[in-house]
Structure formats: structure tokens, C-alpha cells
Design a protein around this motif. Structure first.
Motif, PDB file in Angstrom:
ATOM      1  N   LYS A 131       0.899  -1.092  -0.020  1.00  0.00           N
ATOM      2  CA  LYS A 131      -0.030  -0.110  -0.187  1.00  0.00           C
ATOM      3  C   LYS A 131       0.985   1.117  -0.025  1.00  0.00           C
ATOM      4  N   GLU A 132       1.914   1.346   0.818  1.00  0.00           N
ATOM      5  CA  GLU A 132       2.817   2.387   0.706  1.00  0.00           C
ATOM      6  C   GLU A 132       3.463   2.761  -0.563  1.00  0.00           C
ATOM      7  N   PHE A 133       3.804   1.538  -1.142  1.00  0.00           N
ATOM      8  CA  PHE A 133       4.557   1.719  -2.397  1.00  0.00           C
ATOM      9  C   PHE A 133       3.618   2.236  -3.417  1.00  0.00           C
ATOM     10  N   ILE A 134       2.498   1.675  -3.626  1.00  0.00           N
ATOM     11  CA  ILE A 134       1.281   2.291  -4.460  1.00  0.00           C
ATOM     12  C   ILE A 134       1.030   3.794  -4.363  1.00  0.00           C
ATOM     13  N   ASP A 135       1.007   4.108  -3.051  1.00  0.00           N
ATOM     14  CA  ASP A 135       0.654   5.328  -2.757  1.00  0.00           C
ATOM     15  C   ASP A 135       2.041   6.030  -3.356  1.00  0.00           C
ATOM     16  N   ALA A 136       3.093   5.935  -2.891  1.00  0.00           N
ATOM     17  CA  ALA A 136       4.319   6.590  -3.355  1.00  0.00           C
ATOM     18  C   ALA A 136       4.125   6.656  -4.948  1.00  0.00           C
ATOM     19  N   CYS A 137       4.094   5.803  -5.452  1.00  0.00           N
ATOM     20  CA  CYS A 137       3.945   5.750  -7.030  1.00  0.00           C
ATOM     21  C   CYS A 137       3.000   6.734  -7.430  1.00  0.00           C
ATOM     22  N   HIS A 138       1.839   7.146  -6.936  1.00  0.00           N
ATOM     23  CA  HIS A 138       0.817   7.887  -7.456  1.00  0.00           C
ATOM     24  C   HIS A 138       1.330   9.319  -7.070  1.00  0.00           C
ATOM     25  N   ASP A 139       2.144   9.465  -5.940  1.00  0.00           N
ATOM     26  CA  ASP A 139       2.615  11.156  -5.632  1.00  0.00           C
ATOM     27  C   ASP A 139       3.853  11.056  -6.347  1.00  0.00           C
ATOM     28  N   SER A 140       4.628  10.075  -6.730  1.00  0.00           N
ATOM     29  CA  SER A 140       5.711  10.197  -7.697  1.00  0.00           C
ATOM     30  C   SER A 140       5.492  10.744  -9.099  1.00  0.00           C
ATOM     31  N   GLU A 141       4.354  10.174  -9.530  1.00  0.00           N
ATOM     32  CA  GLU A 141       3.900  10.777 -10.796  1.00  0.00           C
ATOM     33  C   GLU A 141       3.524  12.378 -10.687  1.00  0.00           C
ATOM     34  N   LYS A 142       2.986  12.709  -9.451  1.00  0.00           N
ATOM     35  CA  LYS A 142       2.467  14.169  -9.229  1.00  0.00           C
ATOM     36  C   LYS A 142       3.826  15.160  -9.397  1.00  0.00           C
ATOM     37  N   ALA A 177       4.173  16.699  -3.475  1.00  0.00           N
ATOM     38  CA  ALA A 177       4.057  15.312  -3.820  1.00  0.00           C
ATOM     39  C   ALA A 177       5.516  14.646  -3.634  1.00  0.00           C
ATOM     40  N   GLY A 178       6.558  15.579  -3.894  1.00  0.00           N
ATOM     41  CA  GLY A 178       7.931  14.864  -3.708  1.00  0.00           C
ATOM     42  C   GLY A 178       8.149  14.695  -2.054  1.00  0.00           C
ATOM     43  N   THR A 179       7.547  15.466  -1.145  1.00  0.00           N
ATOM     44  CA  THR A 179       7.959  15.513   0.372  1.00  0.00           C
ATOM     45  C   THR A 179       7.063  14.205   0.505  1.00  0.00           C
ATOM     46  N   ARG A 180       5.903  14.052  -0.049  1.00  0.00           N
ATOM     47  CA  ARG A 180       5.177  12.953   0.747  1.00  0.00           C
ATOM     48  C   ARG A 180       5.956  11.522  -0.176  1.00  0.00           C
ATOM     49  N   VAL A 181       6.502  11.536  -1.177  1.00  0.00           N
ATOM     50  CA  VAL A 181       7.054  10.384  -1.611  1.00  0.00           C
ATOM     51  C   VAL A 181       8.433   9.958  -0.626  1.00  0.00           C
ATOM     52  N   ARG A 182       9.089  11.072  -0.361  1.00  0.00           N
ATOM     53  CA  ARG A 182      10.179  10.830   0.489  1.00  0.00           C
ATOM     54  C   ARG A 182       9.435  10.235   1.895  1.00  0.00           C
ATOM     55  N   LYS A 183       8.571  10.796   2.470  1.00  0.00           N
ATOM     56  CA  LYS A 183       7.785  10.152   3.755  1.00  0.00           C
ATOM     57  C   LYS A 183       7.484   8.816   3.476  1.00  0.00           C
ATOM     58  N   TYR A 184       7.146   8.542   2.069  1.00  0.00           N
ATOM     59  CA  TYR A 184       6.541   7.077   2.135  1.00  0.00           C
ATOM     60  C   TYR A 184       7.671   6.169   1.838  1.00  0.00           C
ATOM     61  N   MET A 185       8.672   6.713   1.397  1.00  0.00           N
ATOM     62  CA  MET A 185      10.086   5.809   1.127  1.00  0.00           C
ATOM     63  C   MET A 185      10.667   5.412   2.579  1.00  0.00           C
ATOM     64  N   GLN A 186      10.481   6.554   3.551  1.00  0.00           N
ATOM     65  CA  GLN A 186      11.015   6.161   5.091  1.00  0.00           C
ATOM     66  C   GLN A 186      10.362   5.234   5.359  1.00  0.00           C
ATOM     67  N   ASN A 187       8.979   5.390   5.476  1.00  0.00           N
ATOM     68  CA  ASN A 187       7.969   4.175   5.852  1.00  0.00           C
ATOM     69  C   ASN A 187       8.302   2.860   5.337  1.00  0.00           C
ATOM     70  N   ILE A 188       8.564   2.652   3.955  1.00  0.00           N
ATOM     71  CA  ILE A 188       8.978   1.516   3.266  1.00  0.00           C
ATOM     72  C   ILE A 188      10.044   0.959   3.823  1.00  0.00           C
ATOM     73  N   LYS A 189      10.938   1.768   4.129  1.00  0.00           N
ATOM     74  CA  LYS A 189      12.247   1.588   4.748  1.00  0.00           C
ATOM     75  C   LYS A 189      12.232   0.726   5.845  1.00  0.00           C
ATOM     76  N   SER A 190      11.544   1.438   6.802  1.00  0.00           N
ATOM     77  CA  SER A 190      11.073   0.764   8.196  1.00  0.00           C
ATOM     78  C   SER A 190      10.227  -0.401   8.023  1.00  0.00           C
ATOM     79  N   LEU A 191       9.204  -0.582   7.206  1.00  0.00           N
ATOM     80  CA  LEU A 191       8.418  -1.706   6.997  1.00  0.00           C
ATOM     81  C   LEU A 191       9.602  -2.836   6.526  1.00  0.00           C
ATOM     82  N   ALA A 192      10.217  -2.543   5.536  1.00  0.00           N
ATOM     83  CA  ALA A 192      11.324  -3.710   4.895  1.00  0.00           C
ATOM     84  C   ALA A 192      12.024  -4.372   6.200  1.00  0.00           C
TER      85      ALA A 192
END
Length: 75
Positions: free
Chosen positions: A25-36, A44-59
Motif C-alpha cells: 500500500k505504501e509503495f502504491i501511494d508513493a507511485c501515485h505521488d511520484s507521478e504528481k 508530492a515529492g515530500t510525501r514520496v520521501r515520507k512514503y519511502m522512509q515508511n517503506i524502509k521501516s516496514l522492510a
């Protein structure tokens, strides 16, 4: 998320699967915002960075959970 095993063969309450679903879910959300962001929306770039940090933690959580389950089976 498409599983390669039939649902009856997979414990859907398994923490690894739950964490993977959150990661997806985080990855899909990051993909949408990366397009924006690609079209000029800097917020949207700031949100992508936040999603990527969450993805790192989840991994990392997934890695720890897998290790925990492997050791529980081996013991």
C-alpha cells in the motif's frame, strides 16, 4: 496482492503477510505521488520521501519478523 499459493495454504494472520500488504500500500501511494511530483508538484515529492522512509521501516520489520519465525520453527 496476488499470492502464488491457494489461500487455504497460507496463514493470512501471519505477520509477514500483513506487513507485506502494508508495504504494498505504501509503495502504491508513493507511485501515485511520484507521478504528481514528475509533473511539478513539489509537495508530492515530500510525501514520496515520507512514503519511502515508511517503506524502509516496514522492510526492516519484515526482515526481523522473518528471522523470528525462522528461529521459532528451528527451535
Amino acid at each position: 496482492m496476488s499470492l502464488k499459493y491457494p489461500p487455504s495454504a497460507v496463514d493470512m494472520d501471519n505477520n509477514v503477510i500483513k506487513l507485506m500488504q502494508k508495504l504494498e500500500k505504501e509503495f502504491i501511494d508513493a507511485c501515485h505521488d511520484s507521478e504528481k511530483f514528475a509533473f511539478g508538484n513539489n509537495s508530492a515529492g515530500t510525501r514520496v520521501r515520507k512514503y519511502m522512509q515508511n517503506i524502509k521501516s516496514l522492510a526492516q520489520e519484515i526482515r526481523v519478523e522473518i528471522q523470528k519465525q525462522k528461529h521459532a520453527v528451528a527451535a
